[in-house]
Design a protein around this motif. Structure first.
Motif, PDB file in Angstrom:
ATOM      1  N   PHE A  12       0.817  -1.203   0.000  1.00 46.89           N
ATOM      2  CA  PHE A  12       0.000   0.000   0.000  1.00 46.89           C
ATOM      3  C   PHE A  12       0.859   1.264   0.000  1.00 46.89           C
ATOM      4  N   GLU A  13       0.470   2.234  -0.809  1.00 43.56           N
ATOM      5  CA  GLU A  13       1.108   3.556  -0.840  1.00 43.56           C
ATOM      6  C   GLU A  13       0.022   4.618  -0.756  1.00 43.56           C
ATOM      7  N   ALA A  14       0.142   5.516   0.207  1.00 43.94           N
ATOM      8  CA  ALA A  14      -0.874   6.557   0.391  1.00 43.94           C
ATOM      9  C   ALA A  14      -0.843   7.610  -0.708  1.00 43.94           C
ATOM     10  N   ASN A  15       0.281   7.751  -1.388  1.00 41.19           N
ATOM     11  CA  ASN A  15       0.401   8.783  -2.420  1.00 41.19           C
ATOM     12  C   ASN A  15       0.466   8.198  -3.828  1.00 41.19           C
ATOM     13  N   CYS A  16      -0.057   6.993  -4.009  1.00 41.53           N
ATOM     14  CA  CYS A  16       0.062   6.353  -5.322  1.00 41.53           C
ATOM     15  C   CYS A  16      -1.079   6.756  -6.254  1.00 41.53           C
ATOM     16  N   PHE A  17      -0.856   6.550  -7.508  1.00 38.68           N
ATOM     17  CA  PHE A  17      -1.835   6.872  -8.550  1.00 38.68           C
ATOM     18  C   PHE A  17      -3.134   6.102  -8.355  1.00 38.68           C
ATOM     19  N   GLY A  18      -3.051   4.858  -7.912  1.00 42.71           N
ATOM     20  CA  GLY A  18      -4.226   4.009  -7.781  1.00 42.71           C
ATOM     21  C   GLY A  18      -4.909   4.080  -6.427  1.00 42.71           C
ATOM     22  N   LYS A  38     -10.731 -10.023   9.776  1.00 43.83           N
ATOM     23  CA  LYS A  38      -9.506  -9.241   9.841  1.00 43.83           C
ATOM     24  C   LYS A  38      -9.076  -8.763   8.463  1.00 43.83           C
ATOM     25  N   MET A  39      -8.727  -7.481   8.383  1.00 42.76           N
ATOM     26  CA  MET A  39      -8.133  -6.909   7.182  1.00 42.76           C
ATOM     27  C   MET A  39      -6.797  -6.300   7.609  1.00 42.76           C
ATOM     28  N   VAL A  40      -5.718  -6.729   6.963  1.00 42.72           N
ATOM     29  CA  VAL A  40      -4.387  -6.210   7.277  1.00 42.72           C
ATOM     30  C   VAL A  40      -3.881  -5.456   6.059  1.00 42.72           C
ATOM     31  N   ILE A  41      -3.450  -4.218   6.274  1.00 42.12           N
ATOM     32  CA  ILE A  41      -2.958  -3.375   5.184  1.00 42.12           C
ATOM     33  C   ILE A  41      -1.497  -3.086   5.451  1.00 42.12           C
ATOM     34  N   TYR A  42      -0.625  -3.590   4.571  1.00 41.06           N
ATOM     35  CA  TYR A  42       0.823  -3.435   4.711  1.00 41.06           C
ATOM     36  C   TYR A  42       1.321  -2.329   3.798  1.00 41.06           C
ATOM     37  N   ARG A  43       2.133  -1.465   4.338  1.00 39.72           N
ATOM     38  CA  ARG A  43       2.762  -0.403   3.560  1.00 39.72           C
ATOM     39  C   ARG A  43       3.788  -0.996   2.604  1.00 39.72           C
ATOM     40  N   LYS A  44       4.012  -0.322   1.503  1.00 35.11           N
ATOM     41  CA  LYS A  44       5.011  -0.763   0.523  1.00 35.11           C
ATOM     42  C   LYS A  44       6.357  -0.982   1.206  1.00 35.11           C
ATOM     43  N   ARG A  45       7.041  -2.074   0.876  1.00 34.05           N
ATOM     44  CA  ARG A  45       8.261  -2.481   1.570  1.00 34.05           C
ATOM     45  C   ARG A  45       9.323  -1.387   1.602  1.00 34.05           C
ATOM     46  N   GLU A  46       9.592  -0.762   0.465  1.00 37.04           N
ATOM     47  CA  GLU A  46      10.644   0.265   0.428  1.00 37.04           C
ATOM     48  C   GLU A  46      10.290   1.420   1.370  1.00 37.04           C
ATOM     49  N   ALA A  47       9.029   1.761   1.421  1.00 35.20           N
ATOM     50  CA  ALA A  47       8.588   2.870   2.259  1.00 35.20           C
ATOM     51  C   ALA A  47       8.603   2.493   3.734  1.00 35.20           C
ATOM     52  N   LEU A  54       6.978  14.137   6.896  1.00 30.87           N
ATOM     53  CA  LEU A  54       5.818  14.740   7.541  1.00 30.87           C
ATOM     54  C   LEU A  54       4.594  14.659   6.623  1.00 30.87           C
ATOM     55  N   LYS A  55       4.807  14.941   5.347  1.00 31.12           N
ATOM     56  CA  LYS A  55       3.702  14.894   4.370  1.00 31.12           C
ATOM     57  C   LYS A  55       3.162  13.467   4.233  1.00 31.12           C
ATOM     58  N   GLU A  56       4.061  12.477   4.153  1.00 33.07           N
ATOM     59  CA  GLU A  56       3.633  11.081   4.042  1.00 33.07           C
ATOM     60  C   GLU A  56       2.878  10.638   5.297  1.00 33.07           C
ATOM     61  N   GLY A  57       3.382  11.034   6.460  1.00 35.50           N
ATOM     62  CA  GLY A  57       2.727  10.687   7.714  1.00 35.50           C
ATOM     63  C   GLY A  57       1.328  11.264   7.793  1.00 35.50           C
ATOM     64  N   HIS A  58       1.192  12.504   7.337  1.00 33.93           N
ATOM     65  CA  HIS A  58      -0.116  13.156   7.329  1.00 33.93           C
ATOM     66  C   HIS A  58      -1.069  12.407   6.395  1.00 33.93           C
ATOM     67  N   LYS A  59      -0.593  12.018   5.227  1.00 33.05           N
ATOM     68  CA  LYS A  59      -1.426  11.310   4.257  1.00 33.05           C
ATOM     69  C   LYS A  59      -1.822   9.928   4.799  1.00 33.05           C
ATOM     70  N   LEU A  60      -0.886   9.239   5.468  1.00 36.68           N
ATOM     71  CA  LEU A  60      -1.201   7.937   6.046  1.00 36.68           C
ATOM     72  C   LEU A  60      -2.290   8.067   7.115  1.00 36.68           C
ATOM     73  N   ARG A  61      -2.214   9.104   7.926  1.00 39.79           N
ATOM     74  CA  ARG A  61      -3.243   9.332   8.946  1.00 39.79           C
ATOM     75  C   ARG A  61      -4.594   9.626   8.286  1.00 39.79           C
ATOM     76  N   GLN A  62      -4.584  10.423   7.226  1.00 41.13           N
ATOM     77  CA  GLN A  62      -5.830  10.724   6.507  1.00 41.13           C
ATOM     78  C   GLN A  62      -6.477   9.455   5.957  1.00 41.13           C
ATOM     79  N   VAL A  63      -5.660   8.628   5.320  1.00 37.74           N
ATOM     80  CA  VAL A  63      -6.169   7.396   4.712  1.00 37.74           C
ATOM     81  C   VAL A  63      -6.661   6.443   5.810  1.00 37.74           C
ATOM     82  N   THR A  64      -5.916   6.341   6.900  1.00 33.20           N
ATOM     83  CA  THR A  64      -6.329   5.498   8.025  1.00 33.20           C
ATOM     84  C   THR A  64      -7.698   5.933   8.534  1.00 33.20           C
ATOM     85  N   ASN A  65      -7.868   7.217   8.758  1.00 36.23           N
ATOM     86  CA  ASN A  65      -9.154   7.740   9.239  1.00 36.23           C
ATOM     87  C   ASN A  65     -10.271   7.497   8.226  1.00 36.23           C
ATOM     88  N   GLN A  66      -9.938   7.609   6.940  1.00 42.83           N
ATOM     89  CA  GLN A  66     -10.931   7.356   5.889  1.00 42.83           C
ATOM     90  C   GLN A  66     -11.391   5.899   5.953  1.00 42.83           C
TER      91      GLN A  66
END
Length: 93
Positions: A12-18, A38-47, A54-66
C-alpha cells in the motif's frame, strides 16, 4: 462475500496513482464481507524501511481515518495497519 474472513493488502502507498481504487476496494470489502474478521494493510516495503516524511505521515493518517469511517457489514471486523517504521495501528471498525 459470505465466506471471506481475512484480507491482506500488500504494498500500500498513500500517495500512489491508484489510491482511489484501493480505497474503493477497502470500502467495498468492509461494506459487503459479512463474515470478515480481519483486514491487514501493509505499507510498501521500500517505504516501510524508512521513517515517513511529515507529508507522508499526514497522508497515512488521513487514509487510516478514511478507512475507519467506512460502514461495515461484519460486526467483528478488525482492520490492522502495518505502516512499518511508524507504530502499527490496530483499530476495530
Amino acid at each position: 462475500s459470505s465466506h471471506l474472513k481475512t484480507v491482506k493488502i500488500v504494498g500500500f502507498e498513500a500517495n500512489c496513482f491508484g489510491l482511489k481504487f484501493v480505497t474503493g476496494l477497502v470500502q467495498f470489502l468492509l461494506e459487503h464481507a459479512s463474515v470478515l474478521e480481519k483486514m491487514v494493510i501493509y505499507r510498501k516495503r521500500e517505504a516501510s524501511n524508512r521513517t515517513p516524511t511529515l507529508k507522508e505521515g499526514h497522508k497515512l493518517r488521513q487514509v487510516t481515518n478514511q478507512f475507519l469511517s467506512y460502514q461495515k457489514s461484519s460486526p467483528n471486523a478488525v482492520v490492522v495497519f502495518s505502516w512499518g517504521s511508524m507504530n502499527s495501528q490496530k483499530a476495530t471498525v
